[in-house]
Design an enzyme around this catalytic site. Sequence first.
Site, short mmCIF file in Angstrom:
data_model
loop_
_atom_site.label_atom_id
_atom_site.label_comp_id
_atom_site.label_asym_id
_atom_site.label_seq_id
_atom_site.Cartn_x
_atom_site.Cartn_y
_atom_site.Cartn_z
N ASP A 14 -27.38 8.72 -85.15
CA ASP A 14 -27.93 8.55 -86.51
C ASP A 14 -28.95 7.42 -86.69
O ASP A 14 -28.90 6.70 -87.71
CB ASP A 14 -26.77 8.34 -87.52
CG ASP A 14 -25.82 9.53 -87.60
OD1 ASP A 14 -25.98 10.48 -86.82
OD2 ASP A 14 -24.89 9.49 -88.44
N ASP A 57 -27.29 12.59 -89.19
CA ASP A 57 -26.54 12.84 -90.41
C ASP A 57 -27.44 13.78 -91.22
O ASP A 57 -28.64 13.52 -91.35
CB ASP A 57 -26.39 11.48 -91.12
CG ASP A 57 -25.16 11.37 -92.00
OD1 ASP A 57 -24.15 12.01 -91.71
OD2 ASP A 57 -25.24 10.58 -92.97
N HIS A 59 -27.37 15.96 -94.65
CA HIS A 59 -26.63 16.36 -95.86
C HIS A 59 -27.42 17.30 -96.75
O HIS A 59 -28.64 17.20 -96.83
CB HIS A 59 -26.26 15.12 -96.68
CG HIS A 59 -25.36 14.17 -95.97
ND1 HIS A 59 -24.11 14.52 -95.55
CD2 HIS A 59 -25.52 12.87 -95.60
CE1 HIS A 59 -23.53 13.49 -94.96
NE2 HIS A 59 -24.36 12.48 -94.97
N HIS A 76 -28.49 9.94 -99.10
CA HIS A 76 -29.17 9.59 -97.84
C HIS A 76 -29.19 10.80 -96.92
O HIS A 76 -28.35 11.69 -97.03
CB HIS A 76 -28.43 8.43 -97.14
CG HIS A 76 -27.03 8.79 -96.75
ND1 HIS A 76 -25.98 8.68 -97.63
CD2 HIS A 76 -26.52 9.30 -95.61
CE1 HIS A 76 -24.88 9.11 -97.03
NE2 HIS A 76 -25.18 9.50 -95.80
N LYS A 101 -25.38 17.03 -88.04
CA LYS A 101 -24.02 17.18 -88.57
C LYS A 101 -24.10 17.52 -90.04
O LYS A 101 -24.72 16.79 -90.81
CB LYS A 101 -23.25 15.85 -88.47
CG LYS A 101 -23.29 15.19 -87.15
CD LYS A 101 -22.72 13.77 -87.28
CE LYS A 101 -23.72 12.78 -87.79
NZ LYS A 101 -23.14 11.50 -88.16
N CYS A 149 -20.18 6.25 -88.28
CA CYS A 149 -20.46 7.35 -87.34
C CYS A 149 -20.33 6.94 -85.88
O CYS A 149 -19.92 7.75 -85.05
CB CYS A 149 -21.82 7.95 -87.65
SG CYS A 149 -21.77 8.83 -89.25
#
Length: 196
Positions: A14, A57, A59, A76, A101, A149
Amino acid sequence: MREYGARTALVVVDVQNDFAHPEGSLYVAGAPQAIAAANREIERAREAGALVAYTQDWHPEQTPHFARDGGIWPVHCVGGSWGAELHDELLAPEDAPRVRKGVDGEDGYSGFTVRDVERGEQAATELEGLLRLRGVEHVLVAGLATDYCVKETALDALRLGFETTVLRDAIRAVDLEPGDGERALEAMREAGAQLA
Ligand code: VGL
Ligand code: ZN
């Protein structure tokens, strides 16, 4: 001295603008130093022919991970946004695998597993498969953030049976509570990780 070889993989967790760039929405103090240290490791790993894999990461716009939707984090790493891109200064060759992810809105911190937010079920990302395909036995972990993470990725690596080393110079903590980073290191060490 760490030795990289065909059965070693470096997992870079990340190192994305939202965590690693001062203008990112969840900037982690010391990220530039972590990037410099990670880059040295990436060069050594590549010279030795070791796999280097990058996690991101990733989202959706709405997720219970974000404070505005009931979670604890500022918005974020929304998939496809500037904040979700790997930081420019991170050495990240185009041909190196990236594991995103949460592409389907799942939650979770580990690079190896995500959790369906409605049903609570865990699912594997492609990271473990990538490592198994290459016969990897030893995982080295760098990146952000130590207390989220990096920690969950290292704990999953151990659970999955990989020898696991956390590269202390190449990680930094969010430290929502002072000491979170140190406690995360301790938890990783207790679970069997080597701290290098
Ligand atoms: C992370 C907080 C929220 C991380 C991800 O990459 O450590 N931290 N989402
Ligand atoms: Zn997140």
